[in-house]
Motif scaffolding. Structure first.
Motif, PDB file in Angstrom:
ATOM      1  N   ALA A   1      47.466  23.393  33.424  1.00  0.00           N
ATOM      2  CA  ALA A   1      47.265  22.580  34.435  1.00  0.00           C
ATOM      3  C   ALA A   1      47.151  20.946  34.238  1.00  0.00           C
ATOM      4  O   ALA A   1      46.864  20.087  35.042  1.00  0.00           O
ATOM      5  N   CYS A   2      47.528  20.698  32.828  1.00  0.00           N
ATOM      6  CA  CYS A   2      47.680  19.330  32.515  1.00  0.00           C
ATOM      7  C   CYS A   2      48.969  19.293  31.294  1.00  0.00           C
ATOM      8  O   CYS A   2      49.618  20.293  31.300  1.00  0.00           O
ATOM      9  N   ALA A   3      48.869  18.222  30.483  1.00  0.00           N
ATOM     10  CA  ALA A   3      50.003  18.203  29.608  1.00  0.00           C
ATOM     11  C   ALA A   3      49.189  17.599  28.493  1.00  0.00           C
ATOM     12  O   ALA A   3      50.136  16.761  27.374  1.00  0.00           O
ATOM     13  N   THR A   4      48.192  17.682  28.237  1.00  0.00           N
ATOM     14  CA  THR A   4      47.238  17.143  27.013  1.00  0.00           C
ATOM     15  C   THR A   4      47.242  17.985  25.692  1.00  0.00           C
ATOM     16  O   THR A   4      46.525  17.944  24.951  1.00  0.00           O
ATOM     17  N   CYS A   5      48.091  18.858  25.547  1.00  0.00           N
ATOM     18  CA  CYS A   5      48.270  19.818  24.626  1.00  0.00           C
ATOM     19  C   CYS A   5      49.551  19.773  24.042  1.00  0.00           C
ATOM     20  O   CYS A   5      50.072  20.564  23.268  1.00  0.00           O
ATOM     21  N   HIS A   6      50.392  18.625  24.530  1.00  0.00           N
ATOM     22  CA  HIS A   6      51.720  18.785  24.351  1.00  0.00           C
ATOM     23  C   HIS A   6      52.141  18.456  22.679  1.00  0.00           C
ATOM     24  O   HIS A   6      51.486  18.034  22.107  1.00  0.00           O
ATOM     25  N   VAL A   7      53.112  19.360  22.408  1.00  0.00           N
ATOM     26  CA  VAL A   7      53.522  19.228  20.902  1.00  0.00           C
ATOM     27  C   VAL A   7      55.041  19.264  21.070  1.00  0.00           C
ATOM     28  O   VAL A   7      55.577  19.876  21.881  1.00  0.00           O
ATOM     29  N   TYR A   8      55.817  19.271  19.769  1.00  0.00           N
ATOM     30  CA  TYR A   8      57.031  19.314  19.676  1.00  0.00           C
ATOM     31  C   TYR A   8      57.113  20.550  18.668  1.00  0.00           C
ATOM     32  O   TYR A   8      56.709  20.455  17.375  1.00  0.00           O
ATOM     33  N   VAL A   9      57.947  21.553  19.023  1.00  0.00           N
ATOM     34  CA  VAL A   9      58.189  22.534  18.075  1.00  0.00           C
ATOM     35  C   VAL A   9      59.436  22.275  17.394  1.00  0.00           C
ATOM     36  O   VAL A   9      60.420  21.771  17.861  1.00  0.00           O
ATOM     37  N   ARG A  10      59.474  22.515  16.160  1.00  0.00           N
ATOM     38  CA  ARG A  10      60.577  22.116  15.306  1.00  0.00           C
ATOM     39  C   ARG A  10      61.679  23.050  15.503  1.00  0.00           C
ATOM     40  O   ARG A  10      61.506  24.152  15.923  1.00  0.00           O
ATOM     41  N   PRO A  11      62.960  22.516  15.330  1.00  0.00           N
ATOM     42  CA  PRO A  11      63.917  23.287  15.753  1.00  0.00           C
ATOM     43  C   PRO A  11      64.139  24.789  15.167  1.00  0.00           C
ATOM     44  O   PRO A  11      64.471  25.895  15.603  1.00  0.00           O
ATOM     45  N   ASP A  12      63.693  24.672  13.796  1.00  0.00           N
ATOM     46  CA  ASP A  12      63.592  26.158  13.149  1.00  0.00           C
ATOM     47  C   ASP A  12      62.500  27.137  13.654  1.00  0.00           C
ATOM     48  O   ASP A  12      62.695  28.482  13.333  1.00  0.00           O
TER      49      ASP A  12
ATOM     50  N   ASP B   1      54.872  19.043  15.372  1.00  0.00           N
ATOM     51  CA  ASP B   1      54.550  17.696  15.748  1.00  0.00           C
ATOM     52  C   ASP B   1      53.786  17.334  16.950  1.00  0.00           C
ATOM     53  O   ASP B   1      54.138  18.059  17.930  1.00  0.00           O
ATOM     54  N   MET B   2      52.783  16.263  17.018  1.00  0.00           N
ATOM     55  CA  MET B   2      52.256  16.043  18.011  1.00  0.00           C
ATOM     56  C   MET B   2      52.604  14.638  18.415  1.00  0.00           C
ATOM     57  O   MET B   2      52.943  13.582  17.438  1.00  0.00           O
ATOM     58  N   PRO B   3      52.882  14.228  19.872  1.00  0.00           N
ATOM     59  CA  PRO B   3      53.164  12.838  20.237  1.00  0.00           C
ATOM     60  C   PRO B   3      52.201  11.941  19.723  1.00  0.00           C
ATOM     61  O   PRO B   3      51.030  12.201  19.727  1.00  0.00           O
ATOM     62  N   GLU B   4      52.713  10.499  19.799  1.00  0.00           N
ATOM     63  CA  GLU B   4      51.614   9.616  19.688  1.00  0.00           C
ATOM     64  C   GLU B   4      50.489   9.495  20.143  1.00  0.00           C
ATOM     65  O   GLU B   4      49.219   9.286  19.909  1.00  0.00           O
TER      66      GLU B   4
ATOM     67  N   PHE C   1      49.629  21.250  12.159  1.00  0.00           N
ATOM     68  CA  PHE C   1      49.600  20.213  13.184  1.00  0.00           C
ATOM     69  C   PHE C   1      50.212  18.931  12.389  1.00  0.00           C
ATOM     70  O   PHE C   1      49.203  18.567  11.596  1.00  0.00           O
ATOM     71  N   VAL C   2      51.095  18.240  12.783  1.00  0.00           N
ATOM     72  CA  VAL C   2      51.547  17.019  12.162  1.00  0.00           C
ATOM     73  C   VAL C   2      51.273  15.647  13.210  1.00  0.00           C
ATOM     74  O   VAL C   2      52.044  15.832  14.334  1.00  0.00           O
ATOM     75  N   GLU C   3      50.493  14.753  12.970  1.00  0.00           N
ATOM     76  CA  GLU C   3      50.330  13.561  13.976  1.00  0.00           C
ATOM     77  C   GLU C   3      51.384  12.791  13.547  1.00  0.00           C
ATOM     78  O   GLU C   3      52.532  12.823  12.503  1.00  0.00           O
ATOM     79  N   SER C   4      51.674  11.740  14.662  1.00  0.00           N
ATOM     80  CA  SER C   4      52.824  11.112  14.690  1.00  0.00           C
ATOM     81  C   SER C   4      52.790  10.219  13.556  1.00  0.00           C
ATOM     82  O   SER C   4      54.029   9.559  12.962  1.00  0.00           O
TER      83      SER C   4
ATOM     84  N   LYS D   1      60.662  15.606  24.953  1.00  0.00           N
ATOM     85  CA  LYS D   1      61.842  15.676  24.204  1.00  0.00           C
ATOM     86  C   LYS D   1      62.147  17.249  24.446  1.00  0.00           C
ATOM     87  O   LYS D   1      61.757  18.076  25.147  1.00  0.00           O
ATOM     88  N   ASP D   2      63.477  17.705  23.986  1.00  0.00           N
ATOM     89  CA  ASP D   2      63.929  18.936  24.128  1.00  0.00           C
ATOM     90  C   ASP D   2      63.115  20.049  23.668  1.00  0.00           C
ATOM     91  O   ASP D   2      63.083  21.264  24.105  1.00  0.00           O
ATOM     92  N   ASN D   3      62.680  19.694  22.640  1.00  0.00           N
ATOM     93  CA  ASN D   3      61.661  20.537  21.996  1.00  0.00           C
ATOM     94  C   ASN D   3      59.957  20.621  22.431  1.00  0.00           C
ATOM     95  O   ASN D   3      59.424  21.033  21.546  1.00  0.00           O
ATOM     96  N   SER D   4      59.827  19.985  23.371  1.00  0.00           N
ATOM     97  CA  SER D   4      58.692  19.622  23.946  1.00  0.00           C
ATOM     98  C   SER D   4      58.051  21.065  24.389  1.00  0.00           C
ATOM     99  O   SER D   4      58.766  21.775  25.217  1.00  0.00           O
ATOM    100  N   ARG D   5      56.771  21.489  24.113  1.00  0.00           N
ATOM    101  CA  ARG D   5      56.124  22.650  24.787  1.00  0.00           C
ATOM    102  C   ARG D   5      54.678  22.107  24.909  1.00  0.00           C
ATOM    103  O   ARG D   5      54.005  21.334  24.482  1.00  0.00           O
ATOM    104  N   LEU D   6      53.924  22.906  25.815  1.00  0.00           N
ATOM    105  CA  LEU D   6      52.561  22.824  25.891  1.00  0.00           C
ATOM    106  C   LEU D   6      52.063  23.849  24.751  1.00  0.00           C
ATOM    107  O   LEU D   6      52.303  25.100  24.904  1.00  0.00           O
ATOM    108  N   SER D   7      51.224  23.354  23.770  1.00  0.00           N
ATOM    109  CA  SER D   7      50.607  24.477  23.084  1.00  0.00           C
ATOM    110  C   SER D   7      49.478  25.601  23.601  1.00  0.00           C
ATOM    111  O   SER D   7      49.506  26.525  22.865  1.00  0.00           O
ATOM    112  N   CYS D   8      49.067  25.314  24.759  1.00  0.00           N
ATOM    113  CA  CYS D   8      48.288  26.185  25.380  1.00  0.00           C
ATOM    114  C   CYS D   8      49.273  27.594  25.892  1.00  0.00           C
ATOM    115  O   CYS D   8      48.848  28.563  26.332  1.00  0.00           O
TER     116      CYS D   8
END
Length: 106
Positions: free
Chosen positions: A45-56, A100-103, A6-9, A79-86
């Motif tokens: 039921a929320c979006a507090t586990c939002h992450v960005y999955v790298r394209p590869d 990657d994780m949003p700010e 997991f990579v912080e902003s 973003k286009d690569n946004s997902r919920l980690s749950c």
């Protein structure tokens, strides 16, 4: 065990390990990743586990279903690569994944 980073902003990396069958959110919570608050506990039921999955890695994590897409409407900096980690199940195919994780999650 599957290696997940997991990579912080700000670029801080948090290497973790998870078992197949867990979700990325469960791995984050188990490893005390503060940027993943997972307020709903993984119920999509929320979006507090939002992450960005790298394209590869996007092919291996799959596409968001309709419910996840609806919940992403509540996330910030989507973003286009946004997902919920749950909603991303850990499998052996994800060994080495970096997300990657949003700010912030609000």
């Amino acid at each position: 065990m599957v290696k997940i980073t997991f990579v912080e902003s700000n670029g801080t990396e948090h290497p973790c390990e998870g078992e197949s069958g867990m979700t990325l959110m469960e791995v984050a919570i188990k490893n005390d990743i503060k940027a993943i608050s997972a307020d709903c506990g993984g119920a999509c039921a929320c979006a507090t586990c939002h992450v960005y999955v790298r394209p590869d890695w996007q092919d291996k994590t799959g596409q968001a279903n309709d419910l996840e897409e609806d919940m992403l409407d509540f996330a910030v900096h989507v973003k286009d690569n946004s997902r919920l980690s749950c909603q991303i199940k850990v499998t052996d195919d994800l060994d080495g994944i970096v997300v990657d994780m949003p700010e912030n999650q609000y």
